[in-house]
Design a protein around this motif. Sequence first.
Motif, PDB file in Angstrom:
ATOM      1  N   PRO A 120     107.075 136.414  33.948  1.00  0.00           N
ATOM      2  CA  PRO A 120     106.390 136.223  35.233  1.00  0.00           C
ATOM      3  C   PRO A 120     105.387 137.321  35.559  1.00  0.00           C
ATOM      4  CG  PRO A 120     108.689 136.869  35.566  1.00  0.00           C
ATOM      5  CD  PRO A 120     108.538 136.540  34.118  1.00  0.00           C
ATOM      6  N   GLU A 121     105.613 138.517  35.043  1.00  0.00           N
ATOM      7  CA  GLU A 121     104.690 139.624  35.326  1.00  0.00           C
ATOM      8  C   GLU A 121     103.343 139.443  34.624  1.00  0.00           C
ATOM      9  OE1 GLU A 121     106.877 140.588  31.579  1.00  0.00           O
ATOM     10  OE2 GLU A 121     107.395 139.716  33.526  1.00  0.00           O
ATOM     11  N   LYS A 122     103.277 138.565  33.655  1.00  0.00           N
ATOM     12  CA  LYS A 122     102.040 138.348  32.908  1.00  0.00           C
ATOM     13  C   LYS A 122     101.259 137.126  33.396  1.00  0.00           C
ATOM     14  CE  LYS A 122     103.773 140.497  28.656  1.00  0.00           C
ATOM     15  NZ  LYS A 122     102.902 141.687  28.748  1.00  0.00           N
ATOM     16  N   ALA A 123     101.829 136.361  34.312  1.00  0.00           N
ATOM     17  CA  ALA A 123     101.192 135.133  34.800  1.00  0.00           C
ATOM     18  C   ALA A 123     100.655 135.358  36.206  1.00  0.00           C
ATOM     19  CB  ALA A 123     102.181 133.981  34.785  1.00  0.00           C
ATOM     20  N   ARG A 124      99.342 135.454  36.341  1.00  0.00           N
ATOM     21  CA  ARG A 124      98.703 135.653  37.634  1.00  0.00           C
ATOM     22  C   ARG A 124      98.666 134.348  38.426  1.00  0.00           C
ATOM     23  NH1 ARG A 124      92.983 138.843  37.690  1.00  0.00           N
ATOM     24  NH2 ARG A 124      94.190 140.112  36.224  1.00  0.00           N
ATOM     25  N   ALA A 125      98.457 133.247  37.733  1.00  0.00           N
ATOM     26  CA  ALA A 125      98.468 131.901  38.300  1.00  0.00           C
ATOM     27  C   ALA A 125      98.607 130.938  37.131  1.00  0.00           C
ATOM     28  CB  ALA A 125      97.200 131.600  39.102  1.00  0.00           C
ATOM     29  N   PHE A 126      98.941 129.698  37.436  1.00  0.00           N
ATOM     30  CA  PHE A 126      99.146 128.683  36.400  1.00  0.00           C
ATOM     31  C   PHE A 126      98.480 127.396  36.856  1.00  0.00           C
ATOM     32  CE2 PHE A 126     102.682 125.689  34.634  1.00  0.00           C
ATOM     33  CZ  PHE A 126     101.838 125.242  33.623  1.00  0.00           C
ATOM     34  N   VAL A 127      97.547 126.909  36.036  1.00  0.00           N
ATOM     35  CA  VAL A 127      96.892 125.629  36.290  1.00  0.00           C
ATOM     36  C   VAL A 127      97.315 124.665  35.194  1.00  0.00           C
ATOM     37  CG1 VAL A 127      94.708 124.407  36.522  1.00  0.00           C
ATOM     38  CG2 VAL A 127      94.917 126.760  37.390  1.00  0.00           C
ATOM     39  N   ALA A 128      97.972 123.581  35.564  1.00  0.00           N
ATOM     40  CA  ALA A 128      98.499 122.609  34.613  1.00  0.00           C
ATOM     41  C   ALA A 128      97.718 121.306  34.730  1.00  0.00           C
ATOM     42  CB  ALA A 128      99.981 122.362  34.882  1.00  0.00           C
ATOM     43  N   LEU A 129      97.162 120.845  33.607  1.00  0.00           N
ATOM     44  CA  LEU A 129      96.365 119.632  33.579  1.00  0.00           C
ATOM     45  C   LEU A 129      97.148 118.486  32.945  1.00  0.00           C
ATOM     46  CD1 LEU A 129      92.933 121.100  32.388  1.00  0.00           C
ATOM     47  CD2 LEU A 129      93.746 120.773  34.736  1.00  0.00           C
ATOM     48  N   ASP A 130      97.406 117.457  33.727  1.00  0.00           N
ATOM     49  CA  ASP A 130      98.090 116.227  33.307  1.00  0.00           C
ATOM     50  C   ASP A 130      99.396 116.487  32.565  1.00  0.00           C
ATOM     51  OD1 ASP A 130      97.721 113.497  33.909  1.00  0.00           O
ATOM     52  OD2 ASP A 130      97.513 113.056  31.780  1.00  0.00           O
ATOM     53  N   SER A 131     100.119 117.455  33.020  1.00  0.00           N
ATOM     54  CA  SER A 131     101.496 117.741  32.621  1.00  0.00           C
ATOM     55  C   SER A 131     101.957 118.882  33.506  1.00  0.00           C
ATOM     56  CB  SER A 131     101.595 118.112  31.135  1.00  0.00           C
ATOM     57  OG  SER A 131     102.950 118.129  30.718  1.00  0.00           O
ATOM     58  N   LEU A 132     103.173 119.336  33.323  1.00  0.00           N
ATOM     59  CA  LEU A 132     103.666 120.496  34.066  1.00  0.00           C
ATOM     60  C   LEU A 132     104.656 121.292  33.239  1.00  0.00           C
ATOM     61  CD1 LEU A 132     103.884 122.217  36.622  1.00  0.00           C
ATOM     62  CD2 LEU A 132     105.612 120.609  37.477  1.00  0.00           C
ATOM     63  N   ALA A 133     105.599 120.600  32.627  1.00  0.00           N
ATOM     64  CA  ALA A 133     106.642 121.229  31.825  1.00  0.00           C
ATOM     65  C   ALA A 133     107.177 120.166  30.877  1.00  0.00           C
ATOM     66  CB  ALA A 133     107.754 121.779  32.726  1.00  0.00           C
ATOM     67  N   PRO A 134     107.968 120.548  29.886  1.00  0.00           N
ATOM     68  CA  PRO A 134     108.532 119.536  28.992  1.00  0.00           C
ATOM     69  C   PRO A 134     109.366 118.515  29.762  1.00  0.00           C
ATOM     70  CG  PRO A 134     108.851 121.740  28.102  1.00  0.00           C
ATOM     71  CD  PRO A 134     108.369 121.917  29.510  1.00  0.00           C
ATOM     72  N   GLU A 135     109.259 117.258  29.357  1.00  0.00           N
ATOM     73  CA  GLU A 135     110.098 116.231  29.984  1.00  0.00           C
ATOM     74  C   GLU A 135     111.550 116.477  29.603  1.00  0.00           C
ATOM     75  OE1 GLU A 135     108.808 112.057  29.830  1.00  0.00           O
ATOM     76  OE2 GLU A 135     107.000 112.810  28.842  1.00  0.00           O
ATOM     77  N   PRO A 136     112.459 116.486  30.562  1.00  0.00           N
ATOM     78  CA  PRO A 136     113.876 116.671  30.227  1.00  0.00           C
ATOM     79  C   PRO A 136     114.412 115.475  29.450  1.00  0.00           C
ATOM     80  CG  PRO A 136     113.616 116.153  32.552  1.00  0.00           C
ATOM     81  CD  PRO A 136     112.243 116.349  32.008  1.00  0.00           C
TER      82      PRO A 136
END
Length: 298
Positions: A120-136
Amino acid sequence: MNAIEQSAPRECRWDVDGLRLAGLRWGPEEGRPVLALHGWMDHAASFRELAPRLGGCDVVALDLSGQGLSAHRAAHATYNIWDDLPQIAGLLDRLGWQDCVLLGHSRGANIAALFAAAQPEKARAFVALDSLAPEPTADDFVATLRAFIEQTRERRAGPPRTFGSIEDYARRRSAQGNSRRTSEALSERALEQVPGGFRMRADPRLFASSAVRLTRAHVEAVLRSIECPVLNIWATEGIRSRPGVADLARLGGELIATYETMELPGDHHFHLDPAAARRIAEAVLGFLDARLGGPSAG
């Protein structure tokens, strides 16, 4: 079109953990650092329309290992989505970035989500295009392991796929659901010329099953651990209609502390359409300025 939009990318090379990684870079090196991660079987050039429109940003688009112009992993290595994370951390070191904005499309967004959660200390912001995270998944764990072993061995033993022409490759991608625009835009960096035609640069092991698929509990833990502000942009004709993906978007709103979402016209590769890329860029720059301060905050 302004000067930023007309700027050509700079080819880059880095050695990280014994791997030769390649990528493309747009914008001023003193600008806001943005690391762009592409989707499965794509490469850095998938950001060729969006990246130059992110004015004031230093955009580094990486060819993830085994794709584009980056080297293939060693024979004993794998391509699970978490395997890229140490190299991403190493690349940030090579770039001299303490942190950055993560910009991910599709599988690249899934990888970025894991990185933002674990570092988390390395992520200033997160922009996700047409996904977000792996599908469970609720897949059988042992069956998934079996598929991973067998498919990895099979793909490693098989020859890379070849095509008689670049047009043949573009036609095949189109037949698999990509638009003609996307297929043509991604062809050049995906192929290398060999006697008799063109060979895919991508490592065939990328087609093999993962060793493990994340459960709902794993995915919830990832989303809950993302501390940076998140902008999640979905394509109207993209993958959000799949039940598992729609549930991810809902979980993002529930579990990520600072989460904004929007929908823009286009297909899964909407960031390769010039008109859509302009709208995405406007949304991204507005989000970053609102959440992180002015564009010079590098």
